[in-house]
Design a protein around this motif. Structure first.
Motif, mmCIF file in Angstrom:
data_model
loop_
_atom_site.group_PDB
_atom_site.id
_atom_site.type_symbol
_atom_site.label_atom_id
_atom_site.label_comp_id
_atom_site.label_asym_id
_atom_site.label_seq_id
_atom_site.Cartn_x
_atom_site.Cartn_y
_atom_site.Cartn_z
ATOM 1 N N THR A 349 0.834 -1.204 0.000
ATOM 2 C CA THR A 349 0.000 0.000 0.000
ATOM 3 C C THR A 349 0.867 1.250 0.000
ATOM 4 O O THR A 349 0.567 2.230 -0.694
ATOM 5 N N ALA A 352 2.098 1.846 -3.379
ATOM 6 C CA ALA A 352 1.029 2.409 -4.206
ATOM 7 C C ALA A 352 0.881 3.906 -3.943
ATOM 8 O O ALA A 352 0.629 4.688 -4.867
ATOM 9 N N GLN A 363 2.236 1.820 -11.466
ATOM 10 C CA GLN A 363 2.747 1.445 -10.145
ATOM 11 C C GLN A 363 1.608 1.343 -9.137
ATOM 12 O O GLN A 363 1.570 0.423 -8.309
ATOM 13 N N VAL A 364 0.673 2.264 -9.207
ATOM 14 C CA VAL A 364 -0.478 2.239 -8.293
ATOM 15 C C VAL A 364 -1.257 0.940 -8.459
ATOM 16 O O VAL A 364 -1.543 0.229 -7.478
ATOM 17 N N HIS A 367 0.701 -2.479 -7.322
ATOM 18 C CA HIS A 367 0.863 -2.735 -5.886
ATOM 19 C C HIS A 367 -0.473 -2.768 -5.146
ATOM 20 O O HIS A 367 -0.670 -3.588 -4.245
ATOM 21 N N ALA A 368 -1.407 -1.910 -5.515
ATOM 22 C CA ALA A 368 -2.697 -1.873 -4.823
ATOM 23 C C ALA A 368 -3.485 -3.156 -5.074
ATOM 24 O O ALA A 368 -4.153 -3.659 -4.167
#
Length: 416
Positions: A349, A352, A363-364, A367-368
């Motif tokens: 998180t 993100a 990238q957001v 990972h999220a």
């Protein structure tokens, strides 16, 4: 009166209230129908806008869920229900009553009570508590541990009331158990129950003369303050914990854990230099032997320092430093060997968040999405809470359909 009624009394439309709080109108609508609860940082602003206290806000937020459950004609399947909260509070008060009697006795009287008691009883409780902490750490769903904690607390009360053990070790076992109950409550977003648990753990630790336990109870209580962005209050609590840890066992890692959490409070206050000094103090935990860092209620061995440092750099806006530390931490939180879903979810998180602030949608999403899957697998309220805070950062990125999908998944994850 519910949340919507209070809003109307003050003459606010949903749009106006959302504008005051910096959220979307649909978010206010979800709060009012009980589909999702405001996150800790939002609760204080919402209470201020509605001209009520945080306690009054809790009452306004409670009825929708209660009505839904009553209408459905079934009892909540959540192991950590409101009835359980009340039951464990009664157990707390019983132990405080008994411990008050012990601390009022002279040393000679207390020794007299201990005569004829089974010497194995306190050690048995310590072993069982240690086992429960291990189960808690490995459990995907933390709330599943709660019924066993409640039963252990009842058994401990019976031992105290019947004088079947040396008073101080039994009180230490009670303080230990209260902290575990608080951890379960905190993971389930039950802040009032968690704060009560930690406060009572501190009180019983004082009666037992257990400085390290006492300091750890204050550290855990500081996390409740930080979850509501009361960093100055948390720093004051941690200052007291630091002094207590200084009187504790120098072979334990208590003082280094205190320093690590102080770094988080300083990051919240925007003080980079104080944050880094505290993290440097925490690094000294590596000089301890492995036997000194894990006793159930205290498990700070420095293994999380990379992710903690990265999280604090994110809060301070130092994205370059944050990303390096978080990527190092990600390699240390592989799910093999039973490592924590909660830890890995927190690191993902934070990565993100770095992506959001760099406007890097790939990238957001990367990972999220993994963090969401971990939250689903574990049922962790902590990970869900971190993800909902991530949503508050999206802003105009929500116009991208991939981010909008993430936002919808997180809202569904956080719904009661």
């Amino acid at each position: 009166m519910g949340l919507a009624e209070r809003r109307r009394v003050l003459g606010y439309s949903q749009e106006k209230l959302a504008q005051l709080l910096g959220v979307d109108r649909t978010t206010v609508g979800r709060w009012e129908c009980g589909k999702v609860a405001p996150q800790p940082p939002q609760r204080r602003g919402l209470a201020t806008a509605l001209e009520i206290s945080l306690q009054e806000l809790d009452l306004l937020l409670t009825p929708p869920r209660a009505v839904v459950e009553e209408t459905a004609g079934h009892q909540s399947s959540d192991p950590l229900s409101a009835g359980d909260d009340e039951m464990i509070r009664r157990e707390f008060l019983r132990i405080l009553t008994v411990s008050g009697a012990f601390t009022a006795l002279s040393a000679e009287d207390a020794e007299g009570l201990a005569e004829g008691m089974s010497p194995g009883v306190p050690a048995d409780f310590a072993r069982m508590n240690g086992h429960l902490w291990q189960v808690y750490r490995l459990a995907r769903s933390k709330s599943a541990v709660y019924p066993v904690v409640r039963d252990q607390l009842t058994t401990l009360n019976d031992a105290l009331a019947s004088n079947r053990g040396s008073p101080r070790p039994l009180l230490s076992a009670a303080a230990d158990l209260f902290q575990l109950a608080g951890e379960v409550a905190f993971d389930g977003n039950r802040y009032a129950a968690a704060a009560a648990s930690y406060s009572l753990a501190a009180s019983v630790s004082k009666d037992a003369g257990a400085y390290d336990l006492w300091a750890c109870a204050l550290v855990r209580h500081a996390y409740v303050d930080m979850s509501e962005q009361r960093y100055r209050h948390a720093a004051q609590m941690l200052g007291a914990a630091e002094r207590l840890a200084g009187r504790g066992d120098s072979c334990l890692s208590t003082r280094y854990w205190v320093a690590s959490v102080q770094a988080e409070a300083y990051a919240g206050l925007g003080d980079l230099e104080a944050c880094e000094r505290a993290m440097d103090r925490a690094e000294a935990v590596r000089d301890l032997t492995s036997d000194s860092v894990d006793c159930g209620w205290l498990r700070f061995d420095g293994a999380r320092l990379a992710e903690e440092r990265g999280s604090r750099y994110v809060r301070l806006g130092r994205l370059d430093l944050a990303e390096k530390a978080l990527k190092d931490a990600l390699g240390q939180t592989a799910l093999a060997s039973g490592q924590s879903y909660r830890r890995r979810g927190a690191v993902l998180t934070d990565l993100a968040v770095v992506g959001v602030r760099r406007r890097d949608i790939d990238q957001v999403v990367e990972h999220a999405r993994e963090a969401i899957e971990l939250a689903r697998s574990s049922g962790s309220g902590y990970t869900a809470r971190r993800l909902q805070a991530l949503c508050d950062e999206f802003g105009t990125l929500s116009r991208d359909h991939r981010v909008a999908e993430l936002e919808a998944e997180i809202a569904a994850l956080c719904a009661p």
